[in-house]
Motif scaffolding. Structure first.
Motif, mmCIF file in Angstrom:
data_model
loop_
_atom_site.group_PDB
_atom_site.id
_atom_site.type_symbol
_atom_site.label_atom_id
_atom_site.label_comp_id
_atom_site.label_asym_id
_atom_site.label_seq_id
_atom_site.Cartn_x
_atom_site.Cartn_y
_atom_site.Cartn_z
ATOM 1 N N PHE A 1 1.019 -8.742 3.570
ATOM 2 C CA PHE A 1 1.046 -8.109 4.885
ATOM 3 C C PHE A 1 0.065 -6.936 4.855
ATOM 4 N N HIS B 1 -4.064 -5.239 5.250
ATOM 5 C CA HIS B 1 -5.285 -5.324 6.058
ATOM 6 C C HIS B 1 -6.369 -4.404 5.494
ATOM 7 N N ILE B 2 -7.554 -4.655 5.911
ATOM 8 C CA ILE B 2 -8.772 -3.922 5.548
ATOM 9 C C ILE B 2 -9.074 -4.106 4.051
ATOM 10 N N GLN B 3 -9.040 -3.044 3.247
ATOM 11 C CA GLN B 3 -9.469 -3.239 1.850
ATOM 12 C C GLN B 3 -8.415 -2.944 0.777
ATOM 13 N N ILE C 1 -0.161 -12.763 6.144
ATOM 14 C CA ILE C 1 0.430 -12.797 7.489
ATOM 15 C C ILE C 1 -0.521 -12.065 8.424
ATOM 16 N N GLU C 2 -0.981 -12.766 9.459
ATOM 17 C CA GLU C 2 -1.975 -12.141 10.338
ATOM 18 C C GLU C 2 -1.564 -12.218 11.791
ATOM 19 N N ALA D 1 4.669 -10.324 14.360
ATOM 20 C CA ALA D 1 5.876 -9.726 13.765
ATOM 21 C C ALA D 1 6.613 -8.833 14.746
ATOM 22 N N ASN E 1 0.055 -2.397 3.599
ATOM 23 C CA ASN E 1 -0.630 -1.097 3.644
ATOM 24 C C ASN E 1 -0.842 -0.654 5.081
ATOM 25 N N PHE E 2 0.239 -0.765 5.866
ATOM 26 C CA PHE E 2 0.166 -0.256 7.233
ATOM 27 C C PHE E 2 0.377 1.244 7.207
ATOM 28 N N ALA F 1 5.348 1.640 9.897
ATOM 29 C CA ALA F 1 5.076 0.420 10.685
ATOM 30 C C ALA F 1 6.111 -0.673 10.399
ATOM 31 N N ARG G 1 9.294 0.146 12.077
ATOM 32 C CA ARG G 1 9.207 -0.081 13.529
ATOM 33 C C ARG G 1 9.315 -1.566 13.864
ATOM 34 N N LYS H 1 0.000 3.841 0.723
ATOM 35 C CA LYS H 1 -0.106 4.839 1.788
ATOM 36 C C LYS H 1 -1.204 5.819 1.381
ATOM 37 N N GLY H 2 -1.614 6.640 2.322
ATOM 38 C CA GLY H 2 -2.676 7.599 2.013
ATOM 39 C C GLY H 2 -2.198 8.688 1.066
ATOM 40 N N LYS I 1 -2.843 8.908 8.367
ATOM 41 C CA LYS I 1 -3.620 7.685 8.117
ATOM 42 C C LYS I 1 -4.788 8.054 7.219
ATOM 43 N N VAL I 2 -5.138 7.169 6.325
ATOM 44 C CA VAL I 2 -6.189 7.497 5.358
ATOM 45 C C VAL I 2 -7.104 6.298 5.134
ATOM 46 N N MET J 1 -3.060 6.679 -2.078
ATOM 47 C CA MET J 1 -4.499 6.671 -2.371
ATOM 48 C C MET J 1 -4.939 7.997 -2.990
HETATM 49 N N1 CAO Z 1 2.238 -8.807 14.211
HETATM 50 C C1 CAO Z 1 2.519 -7.761 15.027
HETATM 51 N N2 CAO Z 1 2.123 -6.509 14.785
HETATM 52 C C2 CAO Z 1 1.379 -6.330 13.703
HETATM 53 C C3 CAO Z 1 1.025 -7.353 12.824
HETATM 54 C C4 CAO Z 1 1.497 -8.650 13.121
HETATM 55 N N3 CAO Z 1 1.216 -9.691 12.346
HETATM 56 N N4 CAO Z 1 0.281 -6.851 11.819
HETATM 57 C C5 CAO Z 1 0.170 -5.547 12.075
HETATM 58 N N5 CAO Z 1 0.824 -5.215 13.206
HETATM 59 C C6 CAO Z 1 0.970 -3.923 13.827
HETATM 60 C C7 CAO Z 1 1.840 -2.997 13.034
HETATM 61 O O1 CAO Z 1 3.175 -3.247 13.242
HETATM 62 C C8 CAO Z 1 1.396 -1.665 13.565
HETATM 63 O O2 CAO Z 1 1.982 -1.441 14.825
HETATM 64 P P1 CAO Z 1 2.721 -0.051 15.248
HETATM 65 O O3 CAO Z 1 1.670 1.003 15.119
HETATM 66 O O4 CAO Z 1 3.135 -0.286 16.656
HETATM 67 O O5 CAO Z 1 3.835 0.168 14.332
HETATM 68 C C9 CAO Z 1 -0.100 -1.927 13.758
HETATM 69 O O6 CAO Z 1 -0.282 -3.304 13.877
HETATM 70 C C10 CAO Z 1 -0.931 -1.512 12.548
HETATM 71 O O7 CAO Z 1 -0.956 -0.223 12.572
HETATM 72 P P2 CAO Z 1 -1.766 0.705 11.563
HETATM 73 O O8 CAO Z 1 -1.457 2.078 12.069
HETATM 74 O O9 CAO Z 1 -1.454 0.404 10.169
HETATM 75 O O10 CAO Z 1 -3.279 0.286 11.859
HETATM 76 P P3 CAO Z 1 -4.497 1.248 12.206
HETATM 77 O O11 CAO Z 1 -5.666 0.345 12.351
HETATM 78 O O12 CAO Z 1 -4.215 2.153 13.327
HETATM 79 O O13 CAO Z 1 -4.659 2.166 10.896
HETATM 80 C C11 CAO Z 1 -5.027 2.521 8.547
HETATM 81 C C12 CAO Z 1 -5.328 1.647 9.775
HETATM 82 C C13 CAO Z 1 -5.710 1.910 7.378
HETATM 83 C C14 CAO Z 1 -5.576 3.932 8.786
HETATM 84 C C15 CAO Z 1 -3.497 2.568 8.319
HETATM 85 O O14 CAO Z 1 -3.008 1.269 8.260
HETATM 86 C C16 CAO Z 1 -3.119 3.305 7.049
HETATM 87 O O15 CAO Z 1 -3.181 4.522 6.973
HETATM 88 N N6 CAO Z 1 -2.687 2.550 6.017
HETATM 89 C C17 CAO Z 1 -2.211 3.097 4.789
HETATM 90 C C18 CAO Z 1 -3.335 3.600 3.943
HETATM 91 C C19 CAO Z 1 -4.353 2.548 3.641
HETATM 92 O O16 CAO Z 1 -4.081 1.484 3.165
HETATM 93 N N7 CAO Z 1 -5.603 2.899 3.907
HETATM 94 C C20 CAO Z 1 -6.728 2.081 3.495
HETATM 95 C C21 CAO Z 1 -7.162 1.229 4.557
HETATM 96 S S1 CAO Z 1 -8.710 0.536 4.157
HETATM 97 O O17 CAO Z 1 -8.370 -0.326 2.920
#
Ligand code: CAO
Length: 419
Positions: A12, A14-16, A35-36, A73, A95-96, A100, A103, A124-125, A135-136, A198
């Motif tokens: 579950f 995304h990104i890297q 899961i996408e 989801a 890594n949301f 998330a 929620r 997490k960041g 967020k990070v 991170m």
């Molecule tokens: N079905 C429905 N919703 C989904 C989903 C799916 N299959 N997959 C993701 N989502 C939703 C999540 O539930 C979340 O929704 P809410 O905000 O309503 O709870 C949203 O998509 C994803 O939110 P996010 O805040 O994680 O995404 P973002 O693009 O705004 O932020 C990032 C990206 C990287 C800054 C953030 O995810 C983060 O800080 N992650 C943790 C640190 C990290 O891994 N950073 C490195 C990223 S680069 O490798």
């Protein structure tokens, strides 16, 4: 047989950062199910695209050896499917942004009830504390983890490094945590939550600079070139350009062609016990015995002069010639290799570190394969999945659902399919 054969991972991520972790698990043989979000998937599928209508290299190079299921989801039926997937799998990696999963209705407590053997792995960041909700991204992690303040030249701004120590570095840490938790589960039968921040991962990878921070209390850092240049130290570890980070001084030196080739350079280490050989190679045999040059300690205040003299010699040779001359003498040197040179290095393809991967929409692309080699388990690199490519086979195969049930799930909109 592969190392993680039989382990099922819900990816579950995304990104890297998260995808780099699950890609490692997939290379080690786990069945990784990504899961996408229906219709769009991992945001990187559509970022930095080089070929219209094909998944980007950003996505394809971080998602090898995985399967993909489209699942909303936040849709009620989608949540029901997610619950079943959690029950059927060993690990869930995410890594949301913080909160998330909660929620979505999937707290750690709830997941444990669904599957007490589950390992929940999160990136997490920041760890717990006042920044835990932030967020990070990669470069932010490099900045808050101590890498940026110690990278670059003293008279320039802090620098980020190209090596993705925030994202892939954290993914690597998390993968080890997951494998360790799986090992512990063998004995306890219980899953657990594994987290990596991170900031913490970058700090771990920058620990030698924390070493130097403490050494400052005992006086100047004598191996830093600023010591030899007579510039006083402040109260924190300074940036040290390309100075060697350990007990053996090193620098990047120009080689023949540097005027036009941005990578005609070599890293040269003056390891103490090969000093005499270095003196012979560069044509300064008198330094072997001369006071001020003969021992490593004596040389510390004149490293810039020593390296300038070595550079006068390296500038008369190509970086590869320098390496060929130095290697037989055990003088540690490393040419600055460009991405082009690495992409064309057949030895890397032979070892599986570089791979050529066929892809239905892209054609063949180059990727970096698994850097970990096993004598007894080989994992060929397979292409990243198309969005939702395995939705049907996961619902029917892994979850054992009948066709009427699959039709109901599709009709709910949970998979982005209408039939
Ligand atoms: N079905 C429905 N919703 C989904 C989903 C799916 N299959 N997959 C993701 N989502 C939703 C999540 O539930 C979340 O929704 P809410 O905000 O309503 O709870 C949203 O998509 C994803 O939110 P996010 O805040 O994680 O995404 P973002 O693009 O705004 O932020 C990032 C990206 C990287 C800054 C953030 O995810 C983060 O800080 N992650 C943790 C640190 C990290 O891994 N950073 C490195 C990223 S680069 O490798």
């Amino acid at each position: 047989m592969t190392a993680l054969d039989g382990i099922k991972v819900l990816d579950f991520t995304h990104i890297q950062s998260g995808p780099s972790c699950t890609q490692l698990l997939a290379w080690l043989g786990a069945d990784v199910i990504k899961i996408e979000r229906p219709g769009t998937g991992d945001v990187t599928r559509g970022q930095l695209n080089d070929i219209p209508d094909a998944d980007s290299l950003y996505f394809t190079m971080l998602n090898h050896n995985k399967r993909s299921i489209e699942l909303d989801a936040k849709n009620e039926t989608g949540k029901e499917v997610l619950g079943r997937l959690i029950a059927a799998c060993d690990v869930l990696v995410e890594n949301f942004a913080p909160g998330a999963l909660d929620r979505m209705g999937f707290s750690w407590e709830r997941m444990q009830k669904i599957n007490p053997r589950l390992i929940l792995a999160s990136i997490k960041g920041f760890g717990p504390g006042k920044h835990e909700d932030c967020k990070v991204y990669e470069n932010i992690a490099q900045c808050v983890g101590g890498s940026a303040s110690t990278t670059g030249f003293r008279d320039g701004p802090p620098l980020v490094t190209a090596a993705q120590i925030g994202d892939s570095g954290t993914g690597l840490h998390l993968a080890l945590g997951i494998v360790a938790a799986l090992f512990q589960r063998e004995r306890t039968g219980k899953g657990q939550k594994v987290s990596c921040a991170m900031q913490d991962s970058v700090l771990n990878l920058t620990r030698v600079k924390m070493r130097d921070q403490q050494r400052l209390a005992a006086g100047p850092l004598r191996e830093y070139s600023q010591f030899g240049e007579g510039i006083s130290f402040g109260d924190t570890t300074p940036r040290a350009g390309n100075d060697g980070g350990g007990g053996q001084p090193g620098r990047i030196l120009k080689c023949m062609g540097w005027e036009t080739d941005p990578n005609a350079y070599i890293y040269f280490v003056i390891q103490g016990h090969v000093w005499e050989k270095i003196c012979d190679v560069i044509g300064r045999p008198e330094w072997k015995t001369e006071t001020g040059y003969a021992t490593a300690g004596e040389r510390l205040d004149k490293l810039s002069q020593v390296f300038s003299t070595i550079e006068e010699w390296t500038m008369t040779k190509t970086k590869f010639e320098v390496m060929e001359i130095c290697n037989p003498h055990d003088i540690p040197v490393g040419p600055i290799l460009s991405m082009k040179e690495l992409a064309e290095d057949e030895a890397l393809y032979k070892s599986g570190t570089m791979v050529r991967v066929p892809h239905p929409a892209r054609g063949e692309y180059l990727s970096v394969g698994c850097p970990i080699k096993f004598s007894d388990s080989c994992v060929p690199v397979t292409r990243s999945p198309l969005l939702g490519e395995h939705t049907e086979e996961i619902l029917s195969g892994l979850l054992g659902l009948q066709s009427e049930e699959i039709t109901r799930i599709h009709a709910s909109g949970a998979t982005g399919k209408t039939k």
